[in-house]
Design a protein around this motif. Sequence first.
Motif, PDB file in Angstrom:
ATOM      1  N   PHE A  75     -22.336  25.465   4.793  1.00 33.28           N
ATOM      2  CA  PHE A  75     -20.411  26.516   4.621  1.00 33.28           C
ATOM      3  C   PHE A  75     -19.899  25.928   3.306  1.00 33.28           C
ATOM      4  O   PHE A  75     -19.234  26.110   2.791  1.00 33.28           O
ATOM      5  CB  PHE A  75     -19.448  25.712   5.606  1.00 33.28           C
ATOM      6  N   LEU A  76     -20.045  23.720   2.955  1.00 31.97           N
ATOM      7  CA  LEU A  76     -19.309  23.320   2.183  1.00 31.97           C
ATOM      8  C   LEU A  76     -20.730  24.331   0.863  1.00 31.97           C
ATOM      9  O   LEU A  76     -19.369  24.449  -0.257  1.00 31.97           O
ATOM     10  CB  LEU A  76     -19.923  22.035   2.301  1.00 31.97           C
ATOM     11  N   ALA A  77     -21.612  24.491   0.633  1.00 36.54           N
ATOM     12  CA  ALA A  77     -22.048  25.536  -0.692  1.00 36.54           C
ATOM     13  C   ALA A  77     -21.404  26.710  -0.730  1.00 36.54           C
ATOM     14  O   ALA A  77     -21.190  26.737  -1.890  1.00 36.54           O
ATOM     15  CB  ALA A  77     -23.729  25.030  -0.653  1.00 36.54           C
ATOM     16  N   LEU A  78     -20.701  27.501   0.247  1.00 32.15           N
ATOM     17  CA  LEU A  78     -20.182  28.649   0.606  1.00 32.15           C
ATOM     18  C   LEU A  78     -18.794  28.458  -0.319  1.00 32.15           C
ATOM     19  O   LEU A  78     -18.235  29.305  -0.813  1.00 32.15           O
ATOM     20  CB  LEU A  78     -19.865  29.081   2.021  1.00 32.15           C
ATOM     21  N   ALA A  79     -17.722  27.269   0.367  1.00 27.53           N
ATOM     22  CA  ALA A  79     -16.969  26.999  -1.094  1.00 27.53           C
ATOM     23  C   ALA A  79     -17.140  26.322  -1.892  1.00 27.53           C
ATOM     24  O   ALA A  79     -15.986  27.547  -2.683  1.00 27.53           O
ATOM     25  CB  ALA A  79     -15.920  25.729   0.671  1.00 27.53           C
ATOM     26  N   ALA A  80     -17.786  25.563  -2.806  1.00 22.87           N
ATOM     27  CA  ALA A  80     -18.133  25.805  -3.458  1.00 22.87           C
ATOM     28  C   ALA A  80     -19.038  27.090  -4.597  1.00 22.87           C
ATOM     29  O   ALA A  80     -17.798  26.964  -5.809  1.00 22.87           O
ATOM     30  CB  ALA A  80     -19.024  24.656  -4.027  1.00 22.87           C
ATOM     31  N   SER A  81     -19.133  27.565  -4.299  1.00 18.92           N
ATOM     32  CA  SER A  81     -20.041  29.319  -4.340  1.00 18.92           C
ATOM     33  C   SER A  81     -18.934  29.718  -5.376  1.00 18.92           C
ATOM     34  O   SER A  81     -18.732  30.497  -5.984  1.00 18.92           O
ATOM     35  CB  SER A  81     -20.792  29.873  -4.035  1.00 18.92           C
ATOM     36  N   VAL A  82     -17.814  29.823  -3.666  1.00  9.74           N
ATOM     37  CA  VAL A  82     -16.107  31.029  -3.900  1.00  9.74           C
ATOM     38  C   VAL A  82     -15.208  30.780  -4.639  1.00  9.74           C
ATOM     39  O   VAL A  82     -14.822  31.066  -6.102  1.00  9.74           O
ATOM     40  CB  VAL A  82     -15.866  31.278  -2.490  1.00  9.74           C
ATOM     41  N   SER A  83     -14.980  29.009  -4.977  1.00  9.48           N
ATOM     42  CA  SER A  83     -14.430  28.263  -5.668  1.00  9.48           C
ATOM     43  C   SER A  83     -14.780  28.372  -8.159  1.00  9.48           C
ATOM     44  O   SER A  83     -14.504  28.732  -8.383  1.00  9.48           O
ATOM     45  CB  SER A  83     -14.609  27.261  -6.106  1.00  9.48           C
ATOM     46  N   LEU A 146     -25.493  28.495  -9.577  1.00  7.71           N
ATOM     47  CA  LEU A 146     -26.508  26.981  -9.726  1.00  7.71           C
ATOM     48  C   LEU A 146     -25.435  27.090  -7.389  1.00  7.71           C
ATOM     49  O   LEU A 146     -26.916  28.013  -6.923  1.00  7.71           O
ATOM     50  CB  LEU A 146     -25.883  26.358  -9.533  1.00  7.71           C
ATOM     51  N   TRP A 147     -24.081  27.406  -7.492  1.00 11.57           N
ATOM     52  CA  TRP A 147     -23.743  27.843  -6.223  1.00 11.57           C
ATOM     53  C   TRP A 147     -23.878  29.238  -6.225  1.00 11.57           C
ATOM     54  O   TRP A 147     -23.614  29.009  -3.461  1.00 11.57           O
ATOM     55  CB  TRP A 147     -22.541  27.714  -6.395  1.00 11.57           C
ATOM     56  N   PRO A 148     -24.037  30.160  -6.240  1.00 16.41           N
ATOM     57  CA  PRO A 148     -24.439  31.225  -5.726  1.00 16.41           C
ATOM     58  C   PRO A 148     -25.882  31.477  -5.139  1.00 16.41           C
ATOM     59  O   PRO A 148     -26.128  32.337  -4.303  1.00 16.41           O
ATOM     60  CB  PRO A 148     -24.246  32.380  -6.708  1.00 16.41           C
ATOM     61  N   LEU A 149     -26.647  30.573  -5.560  1.00 12.68           N
ATOM     62  CA  LEU A 149     -28.090  30.882  -5.214  1.00 12.68           C
ATOM     63  C   LEU A 149     -28.559  29.385  -4.202  1.00 12.68           C
ATOM     64  O   LEU A 149     -29.281  30.077  -3.647  1.00 12.68           O
ATOM     65  CB  LEU A 149     -29.405  30.242  -6.437  1.00 12.68           C
ATOM     66  N   VAL A 151     -26.147  29.447  -1.563  1.00 18.63           N
ATOM     67  CA  VAL A 151     -25.828  30.030  -0.935  1.00 18.63           C
ATOM     68  C   VAL A 151     -26.724  31.173  -0.668  1.00 18.63           C
ATOM     69  O   VAL A 151     -27.189  31.658   0.691  1.00 18.63           O
ATOM     70  CB  VAL A 151     -24.621  30.906  -0.789  1.00 18.63           C
ATOM     71  N   PHE A 152     -27.636  32.096  -1.664  1.00 16.70           N
ATOM     72  CA  PHE A 152     -28.554  32.840  -0.876  1.00 16.70           C
ATOM     73  C   PHE A 152     -29.699  32.507  -0.014  1.00 16.70           C
ATOM     74  O   PHE A 152     -30.399  32.837   0.641  1.00 16.70           O
ATOM     75  CB  PHE A 152     -29.132  33.682  -2.457  1.00 16.70           C
ATOM     76  N   ALA A 153     -30.532  31.132  -0.974  1.00 19.06           N
ATOM     77  CA  ALA A 153     -31.103  30.651   0.104  1.00 19.06           C
ATOM     78  C   ALA A 153     -31.079  29.457   1.217  1.00 19.06           C
ATOM     79  O   ALA A 153     -31.552  30.278   2.334  1.00 19.06           O
ATOM     80  CB  ALA A 153     -32.021  29.323  -0.993  1.00 19.06           C
ATOM     81  N   GLY A 154     -29.593  29.360   1.369  1.00 21.10           N
ATOM     82  CA  GLY A 154     -29.232  28.459   2.686  1.00 21.10           C
ATOM     83  C   GLY A 154     -29.480  29.364   3.321  1.00 21.10           C
ATOM     84  O   GLY A 154     -29.882  29.282   4.929  1.00 21.10           O
ATOM     85  N   PHE A 155     -28.625  30.566   3.211  1.00 20.70           N
ATOM     86  CA  PHE A 155     -28.334  31.753   4.114  1.00 20.70           C
ATOM     87  C   PHE A 155     -29.340  32.327   5.067  1.00 20.70           C
ATOM     88  O   PHE A 155     -29.945  32.617   5.856  1.00 20.70           O
ATOM     89  CB  PHE A 155     -27.158  32.441   4.344  1.00 20.70           C
ATOM     90  N   GLY A 156     -30.061  32.101   4.148  1.00 23.42           N
ATOM     91  CA  GLY A 156     -31.491  32.984   3.801  1.00 23.42           C
ATOM     92  C   GLY A 156     -32.762  32.362   5.339  1.00 23.42           C
ATOM     93  O   GLY A 156     -33.201  32.592   5.863  1.00 23.42           O
ATOM     94  N   VAL A 157     -32.080  30.513   4.600  1.00 16.40           N
ATOM     95  CA  VAL A 157     -33.085  30.494   5.718  1.00 16.40           C
ATOM     96  C   VAL A 157     -32.353  29.982   7.432  1.00 16.40           C
ATOM     97  O   VAL A 157     -33.626  29.794   8.442  1.00 16.40           O
ATOM     98  CB  VAL A 157     -33.207  28.108   5.324  1.00 16.40           C
ATOM     99  N   ILE A 158     -31.627  30.203   7.382  1.00 15.01           N
ATOM    100  CA  ILE A 158     -30.603  29.821   8.339  1.00 15.01           C
ATOM    101  C   ILE A 158     -30.641  31.277   8.930  1.00 15.01           C
ATOM    102  O   ILE A 158     -30.864  31.304  10.409  1.00 15.01           O
ATOM    103  CB  ILE A 158     -28.627  29.820   8.242  1.00 15.01           C
ATOM    104  N   ASP A 159     -30.968  32.239   7.974  1.00 20.54           N
ATOM    105  CA  ASP A 159     -31.197  33.479   9.459  1.00 20.54           C
ATOM    106  C   ASP A 159     -32.667  33.527  10.517  1.00 20.54           C
ATOM    107  O   ASP A 159     -33.251  33.846  11.140  1.00 20.54           O
ATOM    108  CB  ASP A 159     -31.486  35.063   8.506  1.00 20.54           C
ATOM    109  N   ILE A 160     -33.771  32.969   9.039  1.00 22.62           N
ATOM    110  CA  ILE A 160     -35.097  32.551   9.747  1.00 22.62           C
ATOM    111  C   ILE A 160     -35.056  31.441  10.907  1.00 22.62           C
ATOM    112  O   ILE A 160     -36.055  31.862  11.897  1.00 22.62           O
ATOM    113  CB  ILE A 160     -36.172  31.698   8.461  1.00 22.62           C
ATOM    114  N   LEU A 161     -34.339  30.530  10.665  1.00 20.66           N
ATOM    115  CA  LEU A 161     -34.141  29.409  12.097  1.00 20.66           C
ATOM    116  C   LEU A 161     -33.202  30.866  12.969  1.00 20.66           C
ATOM    117  O   LEU A 161     -33.691  30.678  14.767  1.00 20.66           O
ATOM    118  CB  LEU A 161     -32.886  28.613  11.352  1.00 20.66           C
ATOM    119  N   PHE A 162     -33.196  31.603  12.995  1.00 21.54           N
ATOM    120  CA  PHE A 162     -31.727  32.501  14.057  1.00 21.54           C
ATOM    121  C   PHE A 162     -32.894  33.127  14.819  1.00 21.54           C
ATOM    122  O   PHE A 162     -32.998  33.311  15.848  1.00 21.54           O
ATOM    123  CB  PHE A 162     -30.739  32.992  13.099  1.00 21.54           C
ATOM    124  N   LYS A 163     -34.050  33.645  14.087  1.00 17.25           N
ATOM    125  CA  LYS A 163     -35.088  34.349  13.994  1.00 17.25           C
ATOM    126  C   LYS A 163     -36.024  34.077  15.425  1.00 17.25           C
ATOM    127  O   LYS A 163     -36.608  34.102  16.255  1.00 17.25           O
ATOM    128  CB  LYS A 163     -35.313  35.408  13.217  1.00 17.25           C
TER     129      LYS A 163
END
Length: 283
Positions: A75-83, A146-149, A151-163
Motif C-alpha cells: 500500500f505504501l509502495a502504491l502511494a509512492a508509485s501514484v506520487s 521503479l515504483w510501478p515495478l 507495485v507490479f511484483a507486490g500485487f502479483g505475490v499478494i494474489d498468489i498468497l490469496f490463492k
Amino acid sequence: MIYVLLSVICSVLVSVLLKLARRLEIDIGQAVAWNYVATSALTAAVFHPSLDVLRSPQAPWLGFVGLGLLLPLIFLALAASVSSAGIVRTDAAQRLSLMISLLAAFLLFGETLSISKGAGVALGLLALACMVWRAERGDRESSGWLWPLVVFAGFGVIDILFKLVAKAGTPFAASLQAMFALALVVAFGLQLWRRWYDRVRFTLRDAIAGLMLGLANFGNIVFYVRGHQALPDHPALVFASMNLGVVALGALVGLLAFRERLSRVNLLGLLLALLAIGLITRT
C-alpha cells in the motif's frame, strides 16, 4: 454489472486519494494504518465472519502472516508509485500483476496455459515495459519506473498468497478478517517506530483521511464480491470487466483530472495493457 462499476470506481478512488495526499499534507503512513482500522471494522460489520475456523490446524496462517506483512507495505509502495509515476501507470501496473498469478497458476497449481493466455502474458510484459518508459534522464527517471515495478511484483505475490489461502478452504470472510487484523498490527507497528525514532505525531486529519481511504478500499472488495455473487455463472466477465475498467477509468482520471503526461510509448503500453488483460481473462 452495477457492482463491478462501483468496485472499479472505489479502486480508482483509492489512487485518487493517494494522489491528493501530498497536496493535502496527509501523512501516507498514518493514513494507511488507519485504513486498516476501517477495513477490519467494516469486514466484521458487513460479513460477520465466524473466527472459529481460524483455530483449525488447517488454517493457512503462513499465508495470513505473509499477507499481513505485504498488504501495508505494498500500500505504501502504491502511494509512492501514484506520487512519482502517476495514476495511469500505477493502475496499469497493478492490474498487469495478474500475469504473475497466471504464471504461478501454470507453474505451481497445475493449470493449463492456453495460447490466448500465453499471448496475453507476452503482450503484458511488452505493455509493462512501455508503461514505465520515461524519456527524462536523471533521478526522476528511476522513480518513474521503479515504483510501478514494485507495485507490479507486490500485487502479483499478494494474489498468489490469496490463492494459497483460498486453496486451504478457509471461508472468505474469516480470511479477510485475519489478514486485515494482521495488516493493522504491522501498519501501526511501523507508525509507532516512526513515532519513537522520527518523532512523527499522530493527527486527527491523518486518521480521518485514513478512514476514508479504508472505506474506498473496502468498497472495492465488497462490490467486487457482490459482482461475482450477482453473476455466478460469468466469473471471467466480472474479472475482465473489473481489470479493464480500472485501467480505462484510471487512465481517464489521470489524464483529464491530473493532467498526467504520457509519451506515445506510454500510450501504446496502455492500449497493450487493455489487450493483454482481455486475452488473459478470456475463457
